[in-house]
Design a protein around this motif. Structure first.
Motif, PDB file in Angstrom:
ATOM      1  N   ARG A  42       0.710  -1.411   0.061  1.00  0.00           N
ATOM      2  CA  ARG A  42       0.007  -0.085  -0.025  1.00  0.00           C
ATOM      3  C   ARG A  42       0.930   1.166   0.001  1.00  0.00           C
ATOM      4  NH1 ARG A  42      -1.818   3.373   4.240  1.00  0.00           N
ATOM      5  NH2 ARG A  42      -3.898   4.413   3.872  1.00  0.00           N
ATOM      6  N   ASN A  43       0.512   2.132  -0.919  1.00  0.00           N
ATOM      7  CA  ASN A  43       1.174   3.520  -0.947  1.00  0.00           C
ATOM      8  C   ASN A  43       0.131   4.550  -0.076  1.00  0.00           C
ATOM      9  OD1 ASN A  43       1.856   6.333  -1.590  1.00  0.00           O
ATOM     10  ND2 ASN A  43       3.045   5.408  -3.195  1.00  0.00           N
ATOM     11  N   PRO A  44       0.528   4.941   1.100  1.00  0.00           N
ATOM     12  CA  PRO A  44      -0.047   5.763   2.124  1.00  0.00           C
ATOM     13  C   PRO A  44      -0.368   7.010   1.524  1.00  0.00           C
ATOM     14  CG  PRO A  44       2.082   5.630   3.028  1.00  0.00           C
ATOM     15  CD  PRO A  44       2.081   4.616   1.700  1.00  0.00           C
ATOM     16  N   ASN A  45       0.317   7.587   0.528  1.00  0.00           N
ATOM     17  CA  ASN A  45       0.312   8.976  -0.244  1.00  0.00           C
ATOM     18  C   ASN A  45      -1.061   8.573  -1.334  1.00  0.00           C
ATOM     19  OD1 ASN A  45       1.936  10.117   1.683  1.00  0.00           O
ATOM     20  ND2 ASN A  45       3.621  10.009   0.193  1.00  0.00           N
ATOM     21  N   THR A  46      -0.585   7.755  -2.218  1.00  0.00           N
ATOM     22  CA  THR A  46      -1.546   7.862  -3.623  1.00  0.00           C
ATOM     23  C   THR A  46      -2.711   6.690  -3.292  1.00  0.00           C
ATOM     24  OG1 THR A  46      -0.391   5.817  -4.241  1.00  0.00           O
ATOM     25  CG2 THR A  46       0.412   8.182  -5.092  1.00  0.00           C
ATOM     26  N   LEU A  47      -2.584   5.904  -2.180  1.00  0.00           N
ATOM     27  CA  LEU A  47      -3.590   5.043  -1.887  1.00  0.00           C
ATOM     28  C   LEU A  47      -3.764   3.861  -2.904  1.00  0.00           C
ATOM     29  CD1 LEU A  47      -6.593   7.132  -0.083  1.00  0.00           C
ATOM     30  CD2 LEU A  47      -4.429   5.932   0.946  1.00  0.00           C
ATOM     31  N   ASN A  48      -2.734   3.741  -3.787  1.00  0.00           N
ATOM     32  CA  ASN A  48      -2.856   2.629  -4.749  1.00  0.00           C
ATOM     33  C   ASN A  48      -2.358   1.597  -3.831  1.00  0.00           C
ATOM     34  OD1 ASN A  48      -3.574   3.977  -6.853  1.00  0.00           O
ATOM     35  ND2 ASN A  48      -1.455   4.000  -7.746  1.00  0.00           N
ATOM     36  N   ALA A  49      -2.990   0.340  -3.982  1.00  0.00           N
ATOM     37  CA  ALA A  49      -2.498  -0.867  -3.388  1.00  0.00           C
ATOM     38  C   ALA A  49      -2.475  -2.151  -4.130  1.00  0.00           C
ATOM     39  CB  ALA A  49      -3.433  -1.171  -2.233  1.00  0.00           C
ATOM     40  N   ALA A  50      -1.832  -3.026  -3.771  1.00  0.00           N
ATOM     41  CA  ALA A  50      -1.889  -4.359  -4.367  1.00  0.00           C
ATOM     42  C   ALA A  50      -1.836  -5.442  -3.666  1.00  0.00           C
ATOM     43  CB  ALA A  50      -0.470  -4.473  -5.435  1.00  0.00           C
ATOM     44  N   ALA A  51      -2.736  -6.716  -3.976  1.00  0.00           N
ATOM     45  CA  ALA A  51      -2.661  -7.890  -3.171  1.00  0.00           C
ATOM     46  C   ALA A  51      -2.444  -8.986  -4.051  1.00  0.00           C
ATOM     47  CB  ALA A  51      -4.051  -7.925  -2.557  1.00  0.00           C
ATOM     48  N   ALA A  52      -1.807 -10.124  -3.583  1.00  0.00           N
ATOM     49  CA  ALA A  52      -1.515 -11.304  -4.243  1.00  0.00           C
ATOM     50  C   ALA A  52      -1.764 -12.600  -3.220  1.00  0.00           C
ATOM     51  CB  ALA A  52      -0.305 -11.160  -5.164  1.00  0.00           C
ATOM     52  N   HIS A  53      -2.042 -13.527  -3.612  1.00  0.00           N
ATOM     53  CA  HIS A  53      -2.143 -14.946  -3.248  1.00  0.00           C
ATOM     54  C   HIS A  53      -1.088 -15.790  -3.707  1.00  0.00           C
ATOM     55  CE1 HIS A  53      -4.650 -17.897  -0.564  1.00  0.00           C
ATOM     56  NE2 HIS A  53      -3.669 -18.577  -0.973  1.00  0.00           N
ATOM     57  N   PHE A  54       0.163 -15.788  -3.057  1.00  0.00           N
ATOM     58  CA  PHE A  54       1.249 -16.693  -3.535  1.00  0.00           C
ATOM     59  C   PHE A  54       1.066 -18.027  -3.164  1.00  0.00           C
ATOM     60  CE2 PHE A  54       3.014 -12.250  -3.847  1.00  0.00           C
ATOM     61  CZ  PHE A  54       3.356 -12.272  -4.893  1.00  0.00           C
ATOM     62  N   ASP A  55       0.849 -18.981  -3.969  1.00  0.00           N
ATOM     63  CA  ASP A  55       1.031 -20.365  -3.905  1.00  0.00           C
ATOM     64  C   ASP A  55       2.327 -20.751  -4.378  1.00  0.00           C
ATOM     65  OD1 ASP A  55       0.600 -19.900  -6.657  1.00  0.00           O
ATOM     66  OD2 ASP A  55      -1.098 -21.370  -6.789  1.00  0.00           O
ATOM     67  N   GLU A  56       3.000 -20.031  -4.962  1.00  0.00           N
ATOM     68  CA  GLU A  56       4.396 -20.192  -5.227  1.00  0.00           C
ATOM     69  C   GLU A  56       5.054 -18.794  -5.532  1.00  0.00           C
ATOM     70  OE1 GLU A  56       4.807 -22.179  -8.964  1.00  0.00           O
ATOM     71  OE2 GLU A  56       3.484 -20.964  -9.996  1.00  0.00           O
TER      72      GLU A  56
END
Length: 361
Positions: free
Chosen positions: A92-106
């Motif tokens: 998460r970027n606290p300034n722009t509020l861009n965020a990314a999530a991933a579920h890594f099974d590898e």
């Protein structure tokens, strides 16, 4: 040999997750990876004590195994669930509020790079949230954590860990006899070596969500289908099959231009129907013992979801092309869902919702 394996299972201690990893604390000082759990102890404690809540109906982007979501400030929250040996990563970027999530099974370097590129503005320290990868008996989760740590070290972006609920932090010991179906699963795996005193490592948390607006992490419940064409988590059975594609980078579930959840057309592996037919006939004990990477600690809904997804694949494998077929043009199109007050609503004329509802009725 079976007895020896059982003794190893019983006596394996909590391992230490301490590969080299350069991060910063809240003051900007450089810290090593092994120092991170103590720096996050307050946030970890709150997270572990919190009660899981249902996936919010509005503005929440749920990520499936082998999937990522690159989101913006129009999204309220992002997260995933059912991570035993997998790792859920949120940036998460606290300034722009861009965020990314991933579920890594590898671990997938291209996926991680896409997440960093989406969130980074070139100067802001990115917030990092990690959950999953308990200390399993085969060190499957540890391998992903180590790969992540090396990637953090290589990247020129600065990171600050806000939540560190992996490895030892996310692990405790319980008697196998006290776990659901523990004794029965053990006997399938190890036959007649059962002892009432056997213990095993067990995860505290399998889920993670982050409020994109505030940066607050919290645990959630797993995804469920809903009625009336609206979904807290859309296209559950379709997106649940993404793990079988082994794509790199992981498919992105969110389009920031349209602010919609999107599922691009993909092809199932050739053996999908045979596997689904096999899985659909198994009882709960066998599903856990033979199909799971962590049979003793899967969430309560694991077997039900496995059968539901298997039923869907059995019905659709021979006409998978219809899942993404536009009723107007007959061409393959991505599935799109827009956020409403009551959930995610399908956009366009792709007939997947009708197909899914019919097969799962």
């Amino acid at each position: 040999e079976i007895s020896r394996q059982a003794e190893i299972l019983n006596t394996k201690p909590l391992h230490s997750t301490s590969p080299s990893m350069v991060l910063t604390d809240s003051t900007g000082a450089v810290v090593k990876f092994e120092q991170v759990p103590s720096l996050c102890s307050s946030q970890n404690k709150k997270f572990l004590e919190a009660q899981p809540c249902p996936v919010p109906n509005r503005g929440f982007v749920y990520v499936f195994q082998h999937e990522m979501a690159l989101v913006n400030s129009s999204v309220k929250g992002v997260g995933s669930a059912d991570a035993t040996t997998c790792v859920i990563v949120v940036l998460r970027n606290p300034n722009t509020l861009n965020a990314a999530a991933a579920h890594f099974d590898e671990f997938c370097p291209k996926t991680f790079q896409a997440m960093v590129q989406h969130c980074s503005d070139g100067s802001t320290t990115l917030q990092v949230y990690l959950c999953g990868a308990y200390c399993d008996e085969r060190d499957q989760g540890k391998e992903i954590i180590q790969a992540l740590s090396k990637q953090f070290e290589r990247d020129e972006t600065k990171f600050q860990v806000e939540l560190f609920c992996v490895g030892e932090v996310n692990t405790h010991r319980e008697r196998i006899a006290d776990l659901p179906h523990g004794k029965e699963i053990f006997k399938q795996l190890y036959r007649d070596t059962w002892k009432e005193t056997y213990q095993i490592n067990v995860p505290h948390r399998l889920t993670l969500a982050v409020d994109v607006q505030t940066g607050t992490p919290y645990p959630i419940c797993g995804p469920q289908n809903t009625k009336n064409g609206l979904h807290a988590v859309p296209a559950v059975c379709i997106r649940a099959m993404l793990w079988s594609t082994h794509g790199s980078p992981f498919p992105n579930a969110y389009d920031c231009k349209s602010n919609c959840i999107c599922v691009d057309p993909f092809t199932l592996p050739e053996n999908s129907k045979g596997f689904a037919e096999f899985a659909a006939q198994l009882d709960d004990i066998t599903i856990r013992a033979r199909l799971s990477t962590s049979p003793f600690v899967e969430p309560p809904h694991y077997c039900e979801h496995m059968r539901q997804h298997s039923k869907f694949v059995c019905g659709m494998a021979d006409r998978w092309v219809d899942v993404f077929k536009c009723r107007d043009s007959g061409q393959q199109k991505q599935l799109m869902y827009k956020s409403t007050e009551d959930g995610w609503e399908r956009v366009g004329s792709v007939g997947v919702d009708e197909i899914e509802a019919t097969l799962l009725a």
